[in-house]
Design an enzyme around this catalytic site. Sequence first.
Site, PDB file in Angstrom:
ATOM      1  N   ARG A  24      26.170 -36.542  30.470  1.00  0.00           N
ATOM      2  CA  ARG A  24      25.822 -36.238  29.077  1.00  0.00           C
ATOM      3  C   ARG A  24      26.878 -35.248  28.580  1.00  0.00           C
ATOM      4  O   ARG A  24      26.945 -34.111  29.044  1.00  0.00           O
ATOM      5  CB  ARG A  24      24.415 -35.635  29.002  1.00  0.00           C
ATOM      6  CG  ARG A  24      23.905 -35.404  27.582  1.00  0.00           C
ATOM      7  CD  ARG A  24      22.476 -34.891  27.606  1.00  0.00           C
ATOM      8  NE  ARG A  24      22.039 -34.454  26.297  1.00  0.00           N
ATOM      9  CZ  ARG A  24      21.409 -35.199  25.415  1.00  0.00           C
ATOM     10  NH1 ARG A  24      21.136 -36.458  25.712  1.00  0.00           N
ATOM     11  NH2 ARG A  24      21.041 -34.722  24.246  1.00  0.00           N
ATOM     12  N   HIS A  84      24.783 -43.293  22.212  1.00  0.00           N
ATOM     13  CA  HIS A  84      23.607 -42.900  23.004  1.00  0.00           C
ATOM     14  C   HIS A  84      22.876 -44.176  23.449  1.00  0.00           C
ATOM     15  O   HIS A  84      21.749 -44.445  23.033  1.00  0.00           O
ATOM     16  CB  HIS A  84      22.691 -42.018  22.171  1.00  0.00           C
ATOM     17  CG  HIS A  84      21.686 -41.246  22.962  1.00  0.00           C
ATOM     18  ND1 HIS A  84      21.603 -41.306  24.340  1.00  0.00           N
ATOM     19  CD2 HIS A  84      20.703 -40.385  22.563  1.00  0.00           C
ATOM     20  CE1 HIS A  84      20.622 -40.526  24.753  1.00  0.00           C
ATOM     21  NE2 HIS A  84      20.068 -39.952  23.693  1.00  0.00           N
ATOM     22  N   GLN A 122      19.119 -44.273  24.920  1.00  0.00           N
ATOM     23  CA  GLN A 122      18.050 -44.162  23.938  1.00  0.00           C
ATOM     24  C   GLN A 122      17.760 -45.510  23.295  1.00  0.00           C
ATOM     25  O   GLN A 122      16.604 -45.851  23.039  1.00  0.00           O
ATOM     26  CB  GLN A 122      18.423 -43.146  22.864  1.00  0.00           C
ATOM     27  CG  GLN A 122      17.346 -42.933  21.813  1.00  0.00           C
ATOM     28  CD  GLN A 122      16.074 -42.342  22.383  1.00  0.00           C
ATOM     29  OE1 GLN A 122      16.101 -41.238  22.931  1.00  0.00           O
ATOM     30  NE2 GLN A 122      14.955 -43.039  22.268  1.00  0.00           N
ATOM     31  N   ASP A 141      17.216 -39.383  12.813  1.00  0.00           N
ATOM     32  CA  ASP A 141      17.576 -38.368  13.802  1.00  0.00           C
ATOM     33  C   ASP A 141      17.767 -37.052  13.054  1.00  0.00           C
ATOM     34  O   ASP A 141      17.795 -37.024  11.815  1.00  0.00           O
ATOM     35  CB  ASP A 141      18.870 -38.797  14.524  1.00  0.00           C
ATOM     36  CG  ASP A 141      19.183 -37.960  15.768  1.00  0.00           C
ATOM     37  OD1 ASP A 141      18.330 -37.137  16.161  1.00  0.00           O
ATOM     38  OD2 ASP A 141      20.272 -38.129  16.336  1.00  0.00           O
ATOM     39  N   CYS A 176      14.304 -40.253  17.852  1.00  0.00           N
ATOM     40  CA  CYS A 176      14.712 -40.057  19.247  1.00  0.00           C
ATOM     41  C   CYS A 176      14.350 -38.675  19.785  1.00  0.00           C
ATOM     42  O   CYS A 176      14.432 -38.456  21.000  1.00  0.00           O
ATOM     43  CB  CYS A 176      16.201 -40.337  19.407  1.00  0.00           C
ATOM     44  SG  CYS A 176      17.260 -39.274  18.400  1.00  0.00           S
ATOM     45  N   ARG A 215      12.017 -43.799  27.651  1.00  0.00           N
ATOM     46  CA  ARG A 215      13.286 -43.387  28.259  1.00  0.00           C
ATOM     47  C   ARG A 215      13.162 -43.476  29.784  1.00  0.00           C
ATOM     48  O   ARG A 215      14.081 -43.917  30.474  1.00  0.00           O
ATOM     49  CB  ARG A 215      13.636 -41.952  27.852  1.00  0.00           C
ATOM     50  CG  ARG A 215      14.138 -41.772  26.430  1.00  0.00           C
ATOM     51  CD  ARG A 215      15.531 -42.339  26.218  1.00  0.00           C
ATOM     52  NE  ARG A 215      16.526 -41.772  27.106  1.00  0.00           N
ATOM     53  CZ  ARG A 215      17.160 -40.608  26.913  1.00  0.00           C
ATOM     54  NH1 ARG A 215      16.880 -39.882  25.820  1.00  0.00           N
ATOM     55  NH2 ARG A 215      18.087 -40.193  27.758  1.00  0.00           N
TER      56      ARG A 215
END
Length: 306
Positions: free
Chosen positions: A104, A131, A134, A219, A259, A287
Amino acid sequence: MSARHFLSMMDYTPAELVGVIRRGIELKDLRNRGVLFEPLKGRILAMIFEKSSTRTRVSFEAGMIQLGGQAIFLSPRDTQLGRGEPIADGARVMSRMVDAVMIRTFAHSNLTEFAAHSRVPVINGLSDDLHPCQLLADMQTFLEHRGSIQGKTVAWIGDGNNMCNSYIEAAIQFDFNLRVACPEGYEPSAHYLALAGDRVTLTRDPQEAVKGAHLVSTDVWTSMGQEEEAARRLALFKPFQVTRAMLDRAADDMIFMHCLPAHRGEEISEDLLDDPRSVAWDQAENRLHAQKALLEFLVAPALTTP
């Protein structure tokens, strides 16, 4: 044989992606029924975090444990990668010691360079560009609640950020139409827009974007590393707040995703996560299940390789 990586939704065929999310649903069912399933027993996942995250760490670490393996958490303080060692050298060494690496990070080039020198699968846990993990969870959640997303309309409201870029890739791979409503100057990457062609529509009007949509997603307006821009972003993005009234313009059977973490009162109204159309908590849980399916897909085949 070189390792397969998961840096982008485009790394796999549409059939493979659908297979992963369907497997995620199966693994979720096994866990809910208390069935012990440990195909990765004795296997180790290294998790490199240049950006912290609650959901990414817990889902990957818990997922490896549930599959019978183990996970090692590595912050910038814990590795030479944060103190000047070339990424290629770190990849060469680490991939001789573990069975997969999740990273990450900030620059997407860090991922591609690491993967180019790794003997084992590398997973994009988030980069400034994408991402994809996700999106696996999001696609699994839609499948569970509404069936196939093929041919449906999805509205992305807010910043054209890494999540938006991954939604563009998902639109290509899962064959849905995407409307992106964002302020001028905050569009998604031109590279991903070019890949999608007329599958993606850009607009400055969030009300128009959600009209008839089957899925609405958003988001935060200010991501990690953008704190100095927060005040300007708050003012600019204010018309893009997703509210219950906005969702009323969408399809009758629409669902809402975020998310997380959410800034209630900013990109969403204070009450939106409590709306019955919100599936954000299922989305967050998935997830775990989607990534377990991904880990099984990437690591389990290596168990039979001499």
